[in-house]
Design a protein around this motif. Sequence first.
Motif, PDB file in Angstrom:
ATOM      1  N   ALA A   1     -38.345  31.746  46.399  1.00  0.00           N
ATOM      2  CA  ALA A   1     -37.477  32.796  45.876  1.00  0.00           C
ATOM      3  C   ALA A   1     -36.143  32.809  46.586  1.00  0.00           C
ATOM      4  O   ALA A   1     -35.097  33.065  45.998  1.00  0.00           O
ATOM      5  N   ALA A   2     -36.182  32.520  47.903  1.00  0.00           N
ATOM      6  CA  ALA A   2     -34.958  32.642  48.676  1.00  0.00           C
ATOM      7  C   ALA A   2     -34.034  31.447  48.497  1.00  0.00           C
ATOM      8  O   ALA A   2     -32.818  31.584  48.487  1.00  0.00           O
ATOM      9  N   THR A   3     -34.571  30.240  48.378  1.00  0.00           N
ATOM     10  CA  THR A   3     -33.726  29.047  48.389  1.00  0.00           C
ATOM     11  C   THR A   3     -33.768  28.273  47.087  1.00  0.00           C
ATOM     12  O   THR A   3     -32.935  27.411  46.865  1.00  0.00           O
ATOM     13  N   GLY A   4     -34.722  28.524  46.233  1.00  0.00           N
ATOM     14  CA  GLY A   4     -34.836  27.760  44.999  1.00  0.00           C
ATOM     15  C   GLY A   4     -35.481  26.411  45.223  1.00  0.00           C
ATOM     16  O   GLY A   4     -35.585  25.607  44.302  1.00  0.00           O
ATOM     17  N   ALA A   5     -35.919  26.122  46.462  1.00  0.00           N
ATOM     18  CA  ALA A   5     -36.526  24.831  46.757  1.00  0.00           C
ATOM     19  C   ALA A   5     -37.664  25.039  47.741  1.00  0.00           C
ATOM     20  O   ALA A   5     -37.723  26.038  48.454  1.00  0.00           O
TER      21      ALA A   5
ATOM     22  N   THR B   1     -52.291  18.743  38.884  1.00  0.00           N
ATOM     23  CA  THR B   1     -50.828  18.631  38.910  1.00  0.00           C
ATOM     24  C   THR B   1     -50.288  18.837  40.320  1.00  0.00           C
ATOM     25  O   THR B   1     -49.429  18.080  40.800  1.00  0.00           O
ATOM     26  N   LEU B   2     -50.788  19.853  41.005  1.00  0.00           N
ATOM     27  CA  LEU B   2     -50.333  20.133  42.363  1.00  0.00           C
ATOM     28  C   LEU B   2     -50.736  19.026  43.327  1.00  0.00           C
ATOM     29  O   LEU B   2     -49.963  18.657  44.224  1.00  0.00           O
ATOM     30  N   ASP B   3     -51.936  18.500  43.152  1.00  0.00           N
ATOM     31  CA  ASP B   3     -52.400  17.434  44.034  1.00  0.00           C
ATOM     32  C   ASP B   3     -51.522  16.196  43.894  1.00  0.00           C
ATOM     33  O   ASP B   3     -51.161  15.558  44.889  1.00  0.00           O
ATOM     34  N   ALA B   4     -51.155  15.868  42.659  1.00  0.00           N
ATOM     35  CA  ALA B   4     -50.295  14.705  42.429  1.00  0.00           C
ATOM     36  C   ALA B   4     -48.906  14.938  43.021  1.00  0.00           C
ATOM     37  O   ALA B   4     -48.312  14.024  43.619  1.00  0.00           O
ATOM     38  N   ALA B   5     -48.380  16.158  42.873  1.00  0.00           N
ATOM     39  CA  ALA B   5     -47.059  16.461  43.405  1.00  0.00           C
ATOM     40  C   ALA B   5     -47.051  16.401  44.928  1.00  0.00           C
ATOM     41  O   ALA B   5     -46.116  15.868  45.547  1.00  0.00           O
ATOM     42  N   ARG B   6     -48.094  16.939  45.534  1.00  0.00           N
ATOM     43  CA  ARG B   6     -48.185  16.890  47.000  1.00  0.00           C
ATOM     44  C   ARG B   6     -48.297  15.443  47.482  1.00  0.00           C
ATOM     45  O   ARG B   6     -47.673  15.051  48.486  1.00  0.00           O
ATOM     46  N   ALA B   7     -49.108  14.649  46.780  1.00  0.00           N
ATOM     47  CA  ALA B   7     -49.287  13.247  47.168  1.00  0.00           C
ATOM     48  C   ALA B   7     -47.964  12.479  47.090  1.00  0.00           C
ATOM     49  O   ALA B   7     -47.665  11.623  47.941  1.00  0.00           O
ATOM     50  N   ALA B   8     -47.140  12.777  46.074  1.00  0.00           N
ATOM     51  CA  ALA B   8     -45.851  12.095  45.928  1.00  0.00           C
ATOM     52  C   ALA B   8     -44.912  12.440  47.081  1.00  0.00           C
ATOM     53  O   ALA B   8     -44.212  11.564  47.618  1.00  0.00           O
ATOM     54  N   VAL B   9     -44.897  13.717  47.490  1.00  0.00           N
ATOM     55  CA  VAL B   9     -44.070  14.121  48.624  1.00  0.00           C
ATOM     56  C   VAL B   9     -44.567  13.441  49.898  1.00  0.00           C
ATOM     57  O   VAL B   9     -43.774  12.905  50.687  1.00  0.00           O
ATOM     58  N   ALA B  10     -45.882  13.444  50.098  1.00  0.00           N
ATOM     59  CA  ALA B  10     -46.448  12.824  51.299  1.00  0.00           C
ATOM     60  C   ALA B  10     -46.125  11.334  51.356  1.00  0.00           C
ATOM     61  O   ALA B  10     -45.789  10.796  52.425  1.00  0.00           O
ATOM     62  N   ALA B  11     -46.207  10.648  50.219  1.00  0.00           N
ATOM     63  CA  ALA B  11     -45.931   9.206  50.185  1.00  0.00           C
ATOM     64  C   ALA B  11     -44.470   8.912  50.502  1.00  0.00           C
ATOM     65  O   ALA B  11     -44.152   7.970  51.247  1.00  0.00           O
TER      66      ALA B  11
ATOM     67  N   SER C   1     -41.048  22.219  40.605  1.00  0.00           N
ATOM     68  CA  SER C   1     -41.208  22.372  39.164  1.00  0.00           C
ATOM     69  C   SER C   1     -42.690  22.442  38.790  1.00  0.00           C
ATOM     70  O   SER C   1     -43.089  23.237  37.929  1.00  0.00           O
ATOM     71  N   ALA C   2     -43.510  21.618  39.450  1.00  0.00           N
ATOM     72  CA  ALA C   2     -44.948  21.619  39.173  1.00  0.00           C
ATOM     73  C   ALA C   2     -45.566  22.959  39.536  1.00  0.00           C
ATOM     74  O   ALA C   2     -46.383  23.510  38.792  1.00  0.00           O
ATOM     75  N   ALA C   3     -45.182  23.509  40.692  1.00  0.00           N
ATOM     76  CA  ALA C   3     -45.723  24.796  41.128  1.00  0.00           C
ATOM     77  C   ALA C   3     -45.359  25.900  40.147  1.00  0.00           C
ATOM     78  O   ALA C   3     -46.198  26.742  39.799  1.00  0.00           O
TER      79      ALA C   3
ATOM     80  N   SER D   1     -44.656  25.526  37.009  1.00  0.00           N
ATOM     81  CA  SER D   1     -45.355  25.262  35.757  1.00  0.00           C
ATOM     82  C   SER D   1     -46.809  25.724  35.827  1.00  0.00           C
ATOM     83  O   SER D   1     -47.322  26.357  34.897  1.00  0.00           O
ATOM     84  N   VAL D   2     -47.472  25.443  36.945  1.00  0.00           N
ATOM     85  CA  VAL D   2     -48.872  25.841  37.101  1.00  0.00           C
ATOM     86  C   VAL D   2     -48.988  27.363  37.166  1.00  0.00           C
ATOM     87  O   VAL D   2     -49.852  27.959  36.512  1.00  0.00           O
ATOM     88  N   ALA D   3     -48.107  27.997  37.941  1.00  0.00           N
ATOM     89  CA  ALA D   3     -48.138  29.454  38.033  1.00  0.00           C
ATOM     90  C   ALA D   3     -47.900  30.092  36.670  1.00  0.00           C
ATOM     91  O   ALA D   3     -48.563  31.064  36.284  1.00  0.00           O
ATOM     92  N   SER D   4     -46.961  29.521  35.915  1.00  0.00           N
ATOM     93  CA  SER D   4     -46.656  30.051  34.585  1.00  0.00           C
ATOM     94  C   SER D   4     -47.850  29.906  33.646  1.00  0.00           C
ATOM     95  O   SER D   4     -48.157  30.811  32.868  1.00  0.00           O
ATOM     96  N   ALA D   5     -48.546  28.772  33.727  1.00  0.00           N
ATOM     97  CA  ALA D   5     -49.701  28.543  32.853  1.00  0.00           C
ATOM     98  C   ALA D   5     -50.824  29.528  33.156  1.00  0.00           C
ATOM     99  O   ALA D   5     -51.479  30.052  32.246  1.00  0.00           O
ATOM    100  N   ILE D   6     -51.044  29.802  34.439  1.00  0.00           N
ATOM    101  CA  ILE D   6     -52.102  30.748  34.810  1.00  0.00           C
ATOM    102  C   ILE D   6     -51.714  32.164  34.406  1.00  0.00           C
ATOM    103  O   ILE D   6     -52.535  32.920  33.873  1.00  0.00           O
ATOM    104  N   GLU D   7     -50.456  32.516  34.624  1.00  0.00           N
ATOM    105  CA  GLU D   7     -50.000  33.850  34.211  1.00  0.00           C
ATOM    106  C   GLU D   7     -50.098  34.019  32.700  1.00  0.00           C
ATOM    107  O   GLU D   7     -50.475  35.081  32.199  1.00  0.00           O
ATOM    108  N   LYS D   8     -49.769  32.960  31.962  1.00  0.00           N
ATOM    109  CA  LYS D   8     -49.863  33.015  30.505  1.00  0.00           C
ATOM    110  C   LYS D   8     -51.310  33.212  30.062  1.00  0.00           C
ATOM    111  O   LYS D   8     -51.583  33.912  29.077  1.00  0.00           O
ATOM    112  N   ALA D   9     -52.253  32.604  30.794  1.00  0.00           N
ATOM    113  CA  ALA D   9     -53.670  32.733  30.429  1.00  0.00           C
ATOM    114  C   ALA D   9     -54.118  34.189  30.476  1.00  0.00           C
ATOM    115  O   ALA D   9     -54.972  34.616  29.688  1.00  0.00           O
ATOM    116  N   PHE D  10     -53.544  34.962  31.401  1.00  0.00           N
ATOM    117  CA  PHE D  10     -53.950  36.357  31.561  1.00  0.00           C
ATOM    118  C   PHE D  10     -52.954  37.330  30.943  1.00  0.00           C
ATOM    119  O   PHE D  10     -53.091  38.537  31.109  1.00  0.00           O
ATOM    120  N   ALA D  11     -51.976  36.807  30.223  1.00  0.00           N
ATOM    121  CA  ALA D  11     -50.922  37.661  29.672  1.00  0.00           C
ATOM    122  C   ALA D  11     -51.416  38.594  28.578  1.00  0.00           C
ATOM    123  O   ALA D  11     -50.796  39.622  28.302  1.00  0.00           O
TER     124      ALA D  11
END
Length: 492
Positions: A13-17, A102-112, A177-179, A181-191
């Motif tokens: 929220a504070a930095t956008g990144a 999705t999150l696991d793949a994104a984390r793995a890409a950063v780690a690599a 972006s992945a985070a 997207s995932v948060a939005s999908a879960i929020e949409k499920a309970f909307a």
Amino acid sequence: MSTLSTAEQQGTAATGALTTTQVLAWEPNTVTAQGVEWSAQAGKLAAFDDAQYRAVDATRDYWQGSAGTAMRTEHEQIRASTNVFISALQNGAAAAESGAATLDAARAAVAASIRTAQTNGYEVAEDGTVVISASTHQTLLSQLPDASSYSIAAGALQVDADASTAVVKRALEHARSAAESVASAIEKAFAELPEGDSPILTDLPISPAPVNDAARRAAAAAAFRKVFGRDPSSNVDWETALVLNPESTDPKYKGTDAEIKVVRIEPVPGQGVVRTSQWIEQEKVFNLPKDLGDNRTNDPNFDPEHARVTTYVDYENGIVVMRQNPSVSENGEVDVEAPEAQVWQAADGSVRIDYDAANPHSPDPSGVWTVNGDLVFVPGQNGGDVTVHGSRTDFPSLEVYQERQDGSVKEVAVDPAVTGGEHGPIANLPFHHEIPGTDDKVFDKFKALQQFPEGDPGPGYPGTYDLPGTKAGSVDNPPVVRKITPSDLPLA
């Protein structure tokens, strides 16, 4: 609902990144586990919905006329609401399963990307900037003959470092972006959940003031005298006196008394009284018809009348009191049912209470839609503070306070209902969770190892078992807890 920790949400929220530390700390398996839990809840809720539908539909054989038709029509509304919850849980489970990958793949890409940069002799900053490491600079200085050669080599490395910076920052941006997207999908499920079905409540009143205070104190003193043979004198005495008084003064109860069960324990002087309330924060909650709630927030000075179930562990006077207040429907029907509890006390004074309190207005034919739990209250060592451990139903909210003889009150735990709003009972009551900070090992004080003198146990025999507890009983003849001693060979 978010897939990120509080710190990660604040950073985003504070930095956008996101930072490298935040992404590398992700635990997608927790999102997977949450999805599995939602899926299990959906299955249990669907099974209950089917059983309840069949039970209500069967009333057509013996309950005719406008009253029976009205009841079945009201049940259809409940069923429609229940199906909304089932769909939300199923959609949430699917979103969580996909999101975890999705999150696991994104984390793995950063780690690599970080690992590649570090292998090439670079350091990676929190924002993804790649720089030549101090050790690499030292190596260049030691191996190159002059400053000019060093400058050329360092310049070439910096170009490569800049390219690595772009790779790491792209991975971080993809993770952000992945985070989202995932948060939005879960929020949409309970909307699609009905408005108000949120655990966050604001602007609710605290407990209403006691009614007819003088008369009520006199009745409380009489209730205390009946149990202890003397009048209350200390503040702890008066708290216990109030919860022992079954008379209802709130007009909504229409004079219907509360049901009270007690059991005597061995006192632990200096620990005061531990007051626990389980209350409904909303004004009304769904039932057939709707039931009135307590319409308040947590309150260290809560009135035992303004809760669904209260449990007091009075360590000074040596008694456990469990009180269930009447249930009131929105059409004014008032009924009450007695709570049930099994109580143990360990050698160190810890008190375990396994309780069950049913709503007399509940349409549940199975008897599983109750407020229940298994809690342990552990007195502090050398006069320290009490702690509470164990699990309970996801509804209603729970608050625990320790009040000392000097009048001081300390918050021990405040554990809100998992889902608030009018549909809280439907969404929560079949399910349980541990109170935050629970140490499961405290239950070892009340268990023993099964002994098999003839050799190894046969298949299906438990390795441990609960030592005998004491069933809470009437204030007219309070049962006395059988305190566990070392001769019982408890596990702890």
